[in-house]
Write a protein that holds these residues in place. Structure first.
Motif, PDB file in Angstrom:
ATOM      1  N   LEU A 100       0.830  -1.198   0.000  1.00  0.00           N
ATOM      2  CA  LEU A 100       0.000   0.000   0.000  1.00  0.00           C
ATOM      3  C   LEU A 100       0.867   1.250   0.000  1.00  0.00           C
ATOM      4  O   LEU A 100       0.700   2.156  -0.833  1.00  0.00           O
ATOM      5  N   LEU A 101       1.831   1.298   0.944  1.00  0.00           N
ATOM      6  CA  LEU A 101       2.687   2.484   1.009  1.00  0.00           C
ATOM      7  C   LEU A 101       3.489   2.628  -0.277  1.00  0.00           C
ATOM      8  O   LEU A 101       3.686   3.743  -0.780  1.00  0.00           O
ATOM      9  N   GLY A 102       3.940   1.498  -0.826  1.00  0.00           N
ATOM     10  CA  GLY A 102       4.700   1.543  -2.072  1.00  0.00           C
ATOM     11  C   GLY A 102       3.855   2.088  -3.205  1.00  0.00           C
ATOM     12  O   GLY A 102       4.313   2.931  -3.976  1.00  0.00           O
ATOM     13  N   CYS A 103       2.595   1.614  -3.304  1.00  0.00           N
ATOM     14  CA  CYS A 103       1.720   2.084  -4.382  1.00  0.00           C
ATOM     15  C   CYS A 103       1.494   3.582  -4.274  1.00  0.00           C
ATOM     16  O   CYS A 103       1.572   4.304  -5.279  1.00  0.00           O
ATOM     17  N   VAL A 104       1.221   4.054  -3.052  1.00  0.00           N
ATOM     18  CA  VAL A 104       0.952   5.482  -2.874  1.00  0.00           C
ATOM     19  C   VAL A 104       2.175   6.293  -3.298  1.00  0.00           C
ATOM     20  O   VAL A 104       2.091   7.215  -4.126  1.00  0.00           O
ATOM     21  N   ALA A 105       3.347   5.923  -2.748  1.00  0.00           N
ATOM     22  CA  ALA A 105       4.554   6.700  -3.041  1.00  0.00           C
ATOM     23  C   ALA A 105       4.919   6.612  -4.510  1.00  0.00           C
ATOM     24  O   ALA A 105       5.283   7.612  -5.135  1.00  0.00           O
ATOM     25  N   ALA A 106       4.798   5.407  -5.093  1.00  0.00           N
ATOM     26  CA  ALA A 106       5.171   5.248  -6.501  1.00  0.00           C
ATOM     27  C   ALA A 106       4.237   6.050  -7.391  1.00  0.00           C
ATOM     28  O   ALA A 106       4.669   6.603  -8.405  1.00  0.00           O
ATOM     29  N   THR A 107       2.953   6.112  -7.017  1.00  0.00           N
ATOM     30  CA  THR A 107       2.017   6.882  -7.833  1.00  0.00           C
ATOM     31  C   THR A 107       2.391   8.364  -7.816  1.00  0.00           C
ATOM     32  O   THR A 107       2.473   9.006  -8.868  1.00  0.00           O
ATOM     33  N   ALA A 291      14.097  -0.182   3.117  1.00  0.00           N
ATOM     34  CA  ALA A 291      14.810  -0.538   1.891  1.00  0.00           C
ATOM     35  C   ALA A 291      13.849  -1.156   0.876  1.00  0.00           C
ATOM     36  O   ALA A 291      13.855  -0.799  -0.305  1.00  0.00           O
ATOM     37  N   LEU A 292      13.005  -2.069   1.354  1.00  0.00           N
ATOM     38  CA  LEU A 292      12.058  -2.712   0.448  1.00  0.00           C
ATOM     39  C   LEU A 292      11.109  -1.682  -0.152  1.00  0.00           C
ATOM     40  O   LEU A 292      10.884  -1.638  -1.367  1.00  0.00           O
ATOM     41  N   TRP A 293      10.596  -0.829   0.711  1.00  0.00           N
ATOM     42  CA  TRP A 293       9.640   0.190   0.270  1.00  0.00           C
ATOM     43  C   TRP A 293      10.290   1.127  -0.743  1.00  0.00           C
ATOM     44  O   TRP A 293       9.723   1.436  -1.781  1.00  0.00           O
ATOM     45  N   LEU A 294      11.523   1.551  -0.413  1.00  0.00           N
ATOM     46  CA  LEU A 294      12.221   2.495  -1.287  1.00  0.00           C
ATOM     47  C   LEU A 294      12.521   1.853  -2.637  1.00  0.00           C
ATOM     48  O   LEU A 294      12.267   2.454  -3.685  1.00  0.00           O
ATOM     49  N   GLY A 295      13.026   0.633  -2.613  1.00  0.00           N
ATOM     50  CA  GLY A 295      13.363  -0.044  -3.863  1.00  0.00           C
ATOM     51  C   GLY A 295      12.139  -0.223  -4.739  1.00  0.00           C
ATOM     52  O   GLY A 295      12.155   0.115  -5.925  1.00  0.00           O
ATOM     53  N   LEU A 296      11.057  -0.723  -4.146  1.00  0.00           N
ATOM     54  CA  LEU A 296       9.831  -0.946  -4.918  1.00  0.00           C
ATOM     55  C   LEU A 296       9.297   0.373  -5.470  1.00  0.00           C
ATOM     56  O   LEU A 296       8.865   0.458  -6.615  1.00  0.00           O
ATOM     57  N   THR A 297       9.339   1.418  -4.624  1.00  0.00           N
ATOM     58  CA  THR A 297       8.792   2.711  -5.042  1.00  0.00           C
ATOM     59  C   THR A 297       9.566   3.276  -6.222  1.00  0.00           C
ATOM     60  O   THR A 297       8.990   3.655  -7.246  1.00  0.00           O
ATOM     61  N   LEU A 298      10.909   3.309  -6.095  1.00  0.00           N
ATOM     62  CA  LEU A 298      11.711   3.923  -7.152  1.00  0.00           C
ATOM     63  C   LEU A 298      11.542   3.163  -8.456  1.00  0.00           C
ATOM     64  O   LEU A 298      11.437   3.760  -9.534  1.00  0.00           O
TER      65      LEU A 298
END
Lengths: 421, 438
Positions: A100-107, A291-298
C-alpha cells in the motif's frame, strides 16, 4: 428441371464426431477435458504416493500450533506464543502494508516524473528520461539491495546523533525539523498519539482503535455532505444559470470536522528522541522495511511515469482545441475533456503496476522483512516441514490478492468504457 | 484599371534590402536557452533545480570514480592506495574486485578452460536468431535455428553427444510420422506425431543410447549445473524460458480466444493463476514441490526444474501478449480466411498467426526483458545469479568483505546495456512493422 432433394439421411455415424463441425467442438472439448483431468489425476496421484513414502499427510493443522518465532514489524498483536496462523496473518498484513505504502509513493513520484518528462524544459525532460530508463532496465532486486546497502553502510549509527557536550555539535543531524532520523539500524519517525483518546475495542483478531473509527466516520460523513453541497449547487446552476460559490464551504465541510475531532482527541506527533544508544518516543521503522519500500517505489515509479506520459500523449491535440473552440477555460478543459479520457488510458496499466508491486513485495526475502513469504513461506515452512501446504496456501493468498485487485480494475473499466454501438 | 503603371509612381526601390540579422534574443544559444530552459518562471526554477541535482550528483560521485583503483587484491589494499594517493578520508571505487572476479560474474564457477563453450553458444545464438529476425536471409539457415537449442544444451552441459542426438531424433521421427501419415489421415498423423516421439523416448532411447556410447563414444567434458552462475545462468534461463514458452504461449492464447467453453476456461484458469502469483513462489515450487508432483524417485537438475517453472510463468505472459495481437487483427482477416475455405489450423498458420505474431513482437521482447530481469530471483533457490548470489559469494571471502557498490554498478551496468538495447530494438521493430500509416 432439376428437382431439389434432401441430402440422403444416413443417420449418425461415428466419423461425424470428427468431421462434422456441429459435433467436432464437442469432441475436442471432451478430449481436452479428459486429458486435463488425467494430467491432474496423475499429479495428485504422484503427490499422494510421495507423501505416503515420506510418511507425511496433507493437513493444515500446523496453522494452529505455536509459532515460536518473533516478527520485527507487527500491525496486529503477536508474540512468539501465537500460532502459525496468526504469524501468517501478520505476514500478510506486512505484505499489504508495504504494498500500500509503495503504491501510494510510486504513484505520486511516477505522476511527477511523467509530467516533468513531458515539460518543455530540456534539462528536466532529459533528467527524467535518464531516471526512467535507468530504473526500468535494471532488476528491482538491485534497487532493493542498493537501498539496503545505502541504509546500513552509509547512514550514521544512532549514537552519531548525540550532541557532543563540549562542542555542542552532533556528527549527524535529523531531517525535517528534527522529526526524522535515518540510522544504520532503523529510521526513527514521529509517532501519532492522542492525549484524550477513546481507547480501543478488543477483538480476538486485533484491537480496533476507536479514534480511528471516529475519524473514519467523520471523514465519510464530510464527504457525503460535500456531495450534497455540490449536487445542490448544480441544481441551482441549472435552474438559475448562476453557480453559487462553494469552494470555501467545501473546504470547511471536508476538513473542518476532521480537524476539530483531532484537536478534541488531543492528537499530536511525538518526535523521536535519542535516549542512551537508541531513539525512543517515536516509531523506529526497520531498515528492511524502508529498503524494500524504497526499492519498490523507485522502480515502479519509473513504470508509472511512462504510463502517465503515454496516457497524456494519447489524447490528441484536437481534443484540447475542440474544447477551447467550445469556449472552455484551460482548467475546465483539463477537468472535463482531457483527464477523463487520459484516465481511461492510464488507470488499467496503472493498476497492473500496483499488482506487480504487490507481487514484487515478495522480494522482502532479500532484505529479511517478514512478509507473507517470510512467515508462511519462510520460517513456518522450515519449522514445520510442510512445504506442500505452506506454498499452496501462500500461492492461493497471493492469487486472491491479485484477483481482488484485477476484479476492481474490471469494474472500473466497465464504468469508463466508451459506449459504442 | 491598368493605368496605374510603375512609371507613374514617384519612387520605386529597385534593389532588395539586405536581410537584417535576427535580434540577438531570437538566435543561437540565447534563443535555445530561452525556449528550452527559461521560457517561464516555473521553467527557470525547474532548470535551476535540475542543475542543482546534476551538481550534487556530480560532486558526490565524481571523486569516487576519479579515485578508482584497478590493481588491488583486497578492499584493504584499495583503501590504503586511495588514502596514500589522495589523502586521508578520500573515498574511491575499488574495481580490483571486478578485475579479479569478472569471470565469476560472467560464468559463475564454470571451468575456466571451457569458457569458449558458453561464448560459442552465445555467438551462435545470434546466428540462430538471424534468419528468424531478418526474413531476407536464406531460408536454409532456419535448419540451423532448429538444431541450435540441442547444440546449445550439449555445449553448455557437455557430456556424451548421444542423449542430445536422441532427443533430436525423437522430434525428427515425430515430424516424419506427421508427413508420412498426413496423406493417409490427418487425425491419425496428428496423434502419431505426438505418440511416436514419446514412445521413442520412453522405450527406444535407453538401449540405442547405450549401444552408441559404446560404439562411437563422442563426448566432451561435462559441467554440472551447480557450476553455472552469473550472467551465463541468467541468459541461459532467460533465453531457454522464452524459447520454450513461445509455443506454449501461442497455444494458450489460441485457447483463450477459442469458442469452446472448456478449452477457454482451462486456458483462462492457467493464465490467471500463473499471472496472479509472484515468480518467487513458482521458484519455490520448482525447488521444493516439483519432486512431490512427479513420480516417486524422479529427481532432476535444479536448473531444469527452474527453467520449467520459468517457462510456465513466461508462457502465461506471452499468451496475453499474443492474445493482444490476435485481438488487434481486424475481424475481416478471420472472415476472409473462412471465406477461402481454410480450416481452423490452416487459417491460423497462413493468415492469422503470421500477422498476429508480427504485431506481438515488441510485446514479446518486453516480456523477455522482464523475464531476464526476473532471472535474478533464482538466487533464492540457491543458484548463483549475477546480482546477489555471486556478490554475496565474493563478499564471503575476507579480502572483499564489505564491498557493495562496485559489484552493484558493474552488474547493473551490464543489465542496463542489455535491456536498454533490447528495448530500443523493440521500439525500432514497432516502427518498422507498423502498417497503418498515420
Amino acid at each position: 428441371m432439376a428437382t431439389a432433394s434432401d441430402a440422403p439421411n444416413q443417420g449418425f455415424r461415428l466419423s461425424q464426431l470428427i468431421y462434422d463441425t456441429r459435433y467436432r467442438s464437442l469432441t475436442i472439448q471432451v478430449v481436452v477435458f479428459i486429458l486435463v483431468m488425467g494430467g491432474m489425476a496423475w499429479l495428485i496421484d504422484n503427490t499422494v504416493q510421495n507423501l505416503q513414502q515420506l510418511g507425511k499427510d496433507f493437513n493444515f493443522g500446523f496453522l494452529f500450533n505455536r509459532a515460536g518465532y518473533d516478527i520485527g514489524q507487527q500491525l496486529i498483536p503477536y508474540t512468539n506464543d501465537s500460532t502459525h496462523g496468526r504469524a501468517m496473518l501478520v505476514g500478510l498484513l506486512n505484505t499489504l502494508w508495504v504494498s500500500l505504502l509503495g503504491c501510494v509513493a510510486a504513484t505520486v513520484l511516477g505522476i511527477v516524473i511523467g509530467v516533468l518528462r513531458l515539460s518543455n524544459n530540456w534539462l528536466v525532460g532529459r533528467l527524467m528520461t535518464v531516471y526512467v530508463e535507468i530504473f526500468r532496465n535494471i532488476p528491482v532486486l538491485l534497487w532493493i539491495l542498493v537501498a539496503l546497502a545505502f541504509l546500513t553502510e552509509v547512514t550514521p549509527a544512532p549514537a552519531a546523533y548525540r550532541v557532543n557536550a563540549e562542542t555542542g555539535e552532533a556528527q549527524a543531524s535529523m531531517l525535517l525539523f528534527d522529526n526524522v532520523a535515518i540510522t544504520n539500524r532503523y529510521t526513527a519517525v514521529p509517532a501519532a498519539e492522542f492525549t484524550r483518546g477513546l481507547g480501543a475495542i478488543e477483538t480476538p483478531l486485533a484491537p480496533i482503535s476507536l479514534n480511528f473509527l471516529a475519524l473514519a466516520a467523520v471523514v465519510i460523513a464530510s464527504i457525503w455532505f460535500n456531495r450534497r453541497l455540490v449536487a445542490n449547487a448544480n441544481k441551482v446552476q441549472e435552474t438559475t444559470g448562476f453557480r453559487p460559490v462553494t469552494w470555501w464551504k467545501s473546504l470547511l465541510i471536508l476538513f473542518g470536522p476532521a480537524i476539530a475531532l483531532l484537536v478534541a482527541l488531543g492528537f499530536h506527533l511525538v518526535p523521536p528522541e535519542l535516549k542512551g544508544f537508541n531513539f525512543t518516543g517515536g516509531v523506529n521503522v526497520s531498515n528492511a522495511f524502508v529498503a524494500l519500500w524504497l526499492g519498490l517505489t523507485l522502480y515502479t515509479a519509473a513504470f508509472i511515469a511512462e504510463i502517465v506520459r503515454a496516457g497524456i500523449l494519447a489524447i490528441s491535440k484536437g481534443q484540447t482545441e475542440a474544447a477551447f473552440a467550445l469556449g472552455l477555460r484551460p482548467k475546465r478543459t483539463m477537468n472535463l475533456v482531457i483527464l477523463p479520457q487520459a484516465l481511461r488510458v492510464i488507470v488499467p496499466p496503472l493498476i497492473s503496476q500496483y499488482l506487480n508491486l504487490t507481487k514484487n513485495s515478495s522480494l522482502a526475502i532479500a532484505v529479511g522483512y517478514l512478509d507473507l513469504r517470510g512467515t508462511l513461506g519462510g520460517i513456518t515452512l522450515n519449522q514445520t516441514g510442510r512445504e506442500l501446504e505452506a506454498i499452496l496456501l501462500m500461492m492461493l493468498i497471493y492469487l486472491a490478492i491479485s484477483l481482488t485487485i484485477s476484479g476492481a480494475m474490471n469494474v472500473y473499466n466497465k464504468s469508463v468504457k466508451l459506449k459504442e454501438r | 484599371m491598368s493605368d496605374t503603371h510603375a512609371q507613374t509612381v514617384a519612387y520605386v526601390r529597385d534593389t532588395m534590402l539586405e536581410p537584417k540579422p535576427a535580434p540577438s534574443t531570437q538566435t543561437g544559444a540565447v534563443k535555445w536557452l530561452r525556449d528550452n530552459l527559461f521560457s517561464s518562471w516555473l521553467n527557470a526554477a525547474l532548470t535551476v533545480a535540475g542543475l542543482l541535482v546534476v551538481y550534487l550528483l556530480f560532486t558526490h560521485f565524481f571523486p569516487w570514480f576519479r579515485h578508482s583503483v584497478w590493481n588491488a587484491d583486497s578492499l584493504k589494499e584499495c583503501r590504503d592506495i586511495i588514502t596514500g594517493e589522495f589523502g586521508e578520508g578520500a573515498t574511491g571505487a575499488c574495481w580490483g574486485v571486478i578485475r579479479e572476479r569478472w569471470h565469476q560474474f560472467m560464468f559463475g564457477f564454470y571451468p575456466p578452460e571451457l569458457y569458449w563453450r558458453p561464448v560459442l553458444v552465445f555467438v551462435l545464438l545470434f546466428v540462430a536468431l538471424a534468419p528468424i529476425l531478418f526474413t531476407h536471409l536464406p531460408r536454409a539457415l532456419l535448419s540451423f535455428s532448429a538444431i541450435y537449442p540441442l547444440l546449445a544444451i550439449w555445449l553448455l552441459w557437455g557430456g556424451s553427444v548421444w542423449p542430445v542426438v536422441m532427443t533430436g531424433a525423437g522430434f525428427v521421427l515425430g515430424y516424419l510420422a506427421l508427413k508420412l501419415l498426413g496423406n493417409v489421415n490427418g487425425i491419425i498423423a496428428g496423434i502419431a506425431a505426438f505418440a511416436v516421439p514419446i514412445l521413442f523416448w520412453m522405450f527406444a532411447v535407453g538401449p540405442i543410447d547405450d549401444l552408441l556410447k559404446q560404439i562411437v563414444p563422442i563426448s566432451i567434458q561435462s559441467v554440472d549445473s551447480d557450476e553455472f552462475g552469473g550472467f551465463l545462468l541468467a541468459i541461459t534461463i532467460g533465453v531457454g524460458g522464452i524459447v520454450m514458452s513461445l509455443p506454449l504461449g501461442i497455444i494458450l492464447a489460441l485457447g483463450r480466444q477459442s469458442d469452446m467453453f472448456l478449452v477457454k476456461s482451462f486456458s483462462v484458469i492457467f493464465i490467471e493463476f500463473i499471472r496472479g502469483v509472484p515468480l518467487i513462489t513458482l521458484l519455490f515450487v520448482a525447488s521444493l514441490l516439483l519432486n512431490y508432483f512427479l513420480p516417486p524417485g524422479t529427481s532432476f537438475d535444479i536448473i531444469l526444474r527452474v527453467m520449467i517453472l520459468v517457462t510456465l510463468f513466461a508462457a502465461a505472459y506471452i499468451a496475453e501478449v499474443i492474445r493482444g495481437g490476435l485481438a488487434a487483427l481486424p475481424r475481416g482477416q478471420y472472415e476472409a480466411a473462412d471465406a477461402l475455405g481454410l480450416d481452423y489450423w490452416k487459417a491460423q498458420r497462413f493468415i492469422i498467426l503470421p500477422q498476429a505474431l508480427k504485431i506481438s513482437i515488441p510485446g514479446i521482447v518486453s516480456t523477455f526483458i522482464g523475464m531476464f530481469k526476473d532471472t535474478t530471483l533464482v538466487v533464492f533457490v540457491g543458484l548463483f545469479d549475477p546480482l546477489k548470489g555471486i556478490p554475496d559469494f565474493i563478499r564471503s571471502v575476507f579480502e572483499w568483505k564489505g564491498i557493495y557498490w562496485e559489484p552493484f554498478i558493474f552488474v547493473g551496468a551490464i543489465f542496463f546495456i542489455l535491456n536498454f538495447s533490447m528495448s530500443r530494438y523493440s521500439m525500432y521493430l514497432e516502427r518498422k512493422l507498423k502498417r497503418d500509416h498515420r
